[in-house]
Every structure is written in C-alpha cells, then in structure tokens.
Write an enzyme that holds these catalytic residues in place. Structure first.
Site, mmCIF file in Angstrom:
data_model
loop_
_atom_site.group_PDB
_atom_site.id
_atom_site.type_symbol
_atom_site.label_atom_id
_atom_site.label_comp_id
_atom_site.label_asym_id
_atom_site.label_seq_id
_atom_site.Cartn_x
_atom_site.Cartn_y
_atom_site.Cartn_z
ATOM 1 N N GLU A 1 0.732 -1.226 0.087
ATOM 2 C CA GLU A 1 0.017 0.139 0.022
ATOM 3 C C GLU A 1 0.740 1.203 -0.169
ATOM 4 O O GLU A 1 0.513 2.289 -0.577
ATOM 5 C CB GLU A 1 -0.788 0.025 1.255
ATOM 6 C CG GLU A 1 -1.685 1.396 1.449
ATOM 7 C CD GLU A 1 -2.583 1.460 2.469
ATOM 8 O OE1 GLU A 1 -3.869 1.876 2.421
ATOM 9 O OE2 GLU A 1 -2.104 0.836 3.579
ATOM 10 N N ASP B 1 -0.446 -5.250 2.986
ATOM 11 C CA ASP B 1 -1.109 -3.681 3.613
ATOM 12 C C ASP B 1 -0.280 -4.068 5.161
ATOM 13 O O ASP B 1 -0.785 -4.745 5.886
ATOM 14 C CB ASP B 1 -2.731 -4.053 3.772
ATOM 15 C CG ASP B 1 -3.379 -2.764 4.381
ATOM 16 O OD1 ASP B 1 -2.292 -1.667 4.902
ATOM 17 O OD2 ASP B 1 -4.490 -2.484 3.973
ATOM 18 N N ILE C 1 -0.678 -1.764 7.779
ATOM 19 C CA ILE C 1 -1.746 -1.536 8.828
ATOM 20 C C ILE C 1 -2.890 -1.273 8.194
ATOM 21 O O ILE C 1 -3.372 -0.484 7.530
ATOM 22 C CB ILE C 1 -1.067 -0.351 9.743
ATOM 23 C CG1 ILE C 1 0.223 -0.508 10.255
ATOM 24 C CG2 ILE C 1 -2.190 -0.034 10.608
ATOM 25 C CD1 ILE C 1 0.472 0.667 10.993
ATOM 26 N N ASP C 2 -3.696 -2.351 8.264
ATOM 27 C CA ASP C 2 -5.186 -2.259 7.583
ATOM 28 C C ASP C 2 -5.980 -1.913 9.021
ATOM 29 O O ASP C 2 -5.821 -2.605 9.847
ATOM 30 C CB ASP C 2 -5.471 -3.728 7.073
ATOM 31 C CG ASP C 2 -7.028 -3.250 6.244
ATOM 32 O OD1 ASP C 2 -6.953 -2.312 5.649
ATOM 33 O OD2 ASP C 2 -7.809 -4.147 6.338
ATOM 34 N N THR D 1 -6.249 1.943 9.680
ATOM 35 C CA THR D 1 -5.413 3.040 10.156
ATOM 36 C C THR D 1 -6.238 3.884 10.933
ATOM 37 O O THR D 1 -5.642 4.605 11.769
ATOM 38 C CB THR D 1 -4.690 3.854 9.055
ATOM 39 O OG1 THR D 1 -5.849 4.038 7.998
ATOM 40 C CG2 THR D 1 -3.766 2.724 8.411
ATOM 41 N N ASP E 1 -5.832 -4.938 0.231
ATOM 42 C CA ASP E 1 -6.682 -5.128 1.518
ATOM 43 C C ASP E 1 -7.247 -6.235 1.659
ATOM 44 O O ASP E 1 -7.525 -6.585 2.675
ATOM 45 C CB ASP E 1 -7.844 -3.937 1.282
ATOM 46 C CG ASP E 1 -7.505 -2.502 1.217
ATOM 47 O OD1 ASP E 1 -6.769 -2.292 2.201
ATOM 48 O OD2 ASP E 1 -7.764 -1.799 0.556
#
Length: 317
Positions: free
Chosen positions: A78, A98, A100-101, A103, A245
């Site tokens: 990402e 990803d 930190i999915d 955020t 994601d």
C-alpha cells in the site's frame, strides 16, 4: 523457484510469514503506544483516513525481510503504491501487503487493526496471513491446506470455528459494511440507500428492505474477510478497496469454505483471479451448511445475487 509453488514450498513460506507478521505486529503496538504518548498524527487523505509514520515503517520492515528471504519474488504494498511504485501482476510469485489495515482504528486506539500479508502466484492468492496484535489473533491459510486461527497461545483452530449453519435469507444475516474514505455526496447517498435497504423493514415502509439482523463496520477489510471466514459475520461487501486490502483475507476465506466474488457482473465461480483482485469491488459470504432443500454452495450464490439486487453499484474513485 518457479511461479507454481508446491504445498511444501507454501508451508515453508507460511512459517516465515507468520513469524514476520508477529514482528510487524510488535511494531504496530509500539506505534500505538507512541501515538497515545504524544498525540501526534499525520493526515493522509482526509479526517477519517489517518496514518502515521508507523504505516511506512511496518511496510519497510515487511518488504526488507521478504526481499531478503525471497529475492526473486515481486512485492506490492500500500505505501509503496502510494509513493508511486507500480508492479504489473504476472504469473510470478508476488507478495501483496497492507502494513496497517485499519489505520483510522489505529489512530483512535480501536483494537481492530492488523497487518495483512498475501502471496499471489499464477495471478491468484495462494497464501494469506492476517495478524491483529491488539487481540493476538493470527489468521493464516495456504491454498489447499485449510484456514486457521491461533490466538493467545492456544493451538490453532481450523476455520470456520463452528459447523457451517444454513442461511435461508439475508434477513438472518449479520453483514459487514464500510463507509470508506470517500465521503462525497453521491457516494455517501448510494451507500446510505444501500445500507437502508439492507437493514430496513419492508413492512414498515422501507421499499426493498431486507431487514438483516444487523450491519457491522470493523474498519478493516482484512479483518472483515477473516471474520466471515471465522463465521462471526455472514457476509461482507465493499467497493473501493485495493488488492492489498483483500488478498490475504480472500485465500483465508476460501480455505474456510467461503465464497468470494467481485462485482455485480463478475461470474460466480469463486475464482479470485486478476480481474477480481484489481476490480475494487468485493463480496464474500461464509460457509453455509446444506439444508434439506438446498446445497450450501447454491445458497451462497443465491444470497450473493439477492444481495446485489439490493445494493447500488457504483464506480470507486
């Protein structure tokens, strides 16, 4: 290593990736503590899509270690995408990450946050690891090997956690939805009308209402996918996500007996191919047990069709 990975090769990659996800999770927790201590945050796109330096640091950690261990594999992330990096998907093994999915949850201290590490081979997800360090829950799967949840030091449990139940209609479903970061009037109206029909009571004036049990927003696409895989959500739908994601979550869901599809017009074949991965329109429904009158897979397809008859279709920005 060829683009076709054996189950033995995937198992070795999974062991490495699970360990790496835990390292990334420790960095996420460090970042959360830093945010609480300082109150500092950087704006990424708007007031509901905030991210900190830890988003970049986690991706750098994951990319560095994956590149060192698997130097011939490609990488899609990402943050690197946001910085202008582009990778054309091929049949070659490609990590899709990803860092930190969730955020916005991360900024607010809401514990629905994860690192999501997927591996694509042959233009389809073949491995997925999703780790929520706040709850110490790590979901994992490889193609053909089943899906599992390990949490708080307990032995891994196979997904779904309970025997799949029948699901006669959307009126009995707990449905995952998200508002997303695009809050323009047209999109908000389309989503709002869709959510109203999903939740509304047709007997009390909601035209086309399905009166679902309820709607839930976890704030993380990856966690929505694994919650469907686990059986805690019956269905999840979103328009506007990106491959990183949903890549890891989609193979975890498939290995847990879920049915994964793309847009309204996508074929219902449970094939997460390049068109679905990059299509930015996603739906996943949990494993459904056979009833006396209907096979589980037929119920999955029927309910996806009914769902898409209920909600608006629109193009993401």
């Amino acid at each position: 290593m060829t683009s076709t990975l054996s189950e033995r090769e995937l198992s070795g990659i999974l062991d490495f990736t699970v360990a790496l996800a835990r390292k990334a999770g420790a960095l996420i927790l460090e970042g959360s503590e830093a945010i609480r201590a300082s109150g500092a945050m950087d704006e990424k796109k708007n007031s509901v899509d905030l991210v900190t330096e830890y988003d970049v640091r986690v991706e750098e950690l994951v990319k560095r270690e994956l590149s060192a261990q698997y130097p011939t594999f490609k990488f899609i992330g990402e943050e690197s995408y946001a910085a202008g990096a582009r990778i054309n998907l091929t049949d070659e093994p490609t990590f899709c990450v990803d860092p930190i999915d969730g955020t916005t949850n991360f900024i607010h201290g809401f514990p629905a946050v994860c690192v999501s590490i997927g591996l694509i081979s042959g233009r389809r997800p073949v491995l997925g690891v999703v780790y929520n360090p706040f709850l110490d829950q790590i979901y994992s799967a490889i193609k053909g090997g089943g899906a599992f949840l390990a949490q708080r030091g307990m032995p891994p449990a196979r997904l779904p956690l309970a025997k799949p139940r029948p699901l006669p209609s959307l009126s009995q479903a707990l449905i995952g939805i998200e508002w997303g970061s695009d809050r323009s009037a047209d999109l908000i109206n389309r989503k709002g009308e869709s959510f109203k029909r999903l939740a509304g009571n047709p007997a009390e004036g909601v035209v086309g209402g399905r009166m679902a049990h309820s709607l839930r927003s976890l704030g993380s696409a990856a966690l929505n996918y694994v919650m469907v895989a686990q059986g805690g959500l019956d269905l999840y739908w979103e328009i506007g996500c990106w491959p990183w994601d949903i890549c890891a979550g989609s193979i975890i869901a498939q290995e847990a007996g879920c049915f994964v599809a793309g847009s309204h017009s996508s074929p219902l074949d449970n094939d997460v191919n390049q068109a679905v991965l990059e299509g930015r329109k996603y739906i996943v429904i949990r494993a459904i047990g056979d009833s006396e009158t209907e096979k589980g897979i037929d119920a999955q397809k029927r309910l996806i069709k009914e769902f898409y008859e209920t909600v608006d279709d629109f193009e993401p920005k």
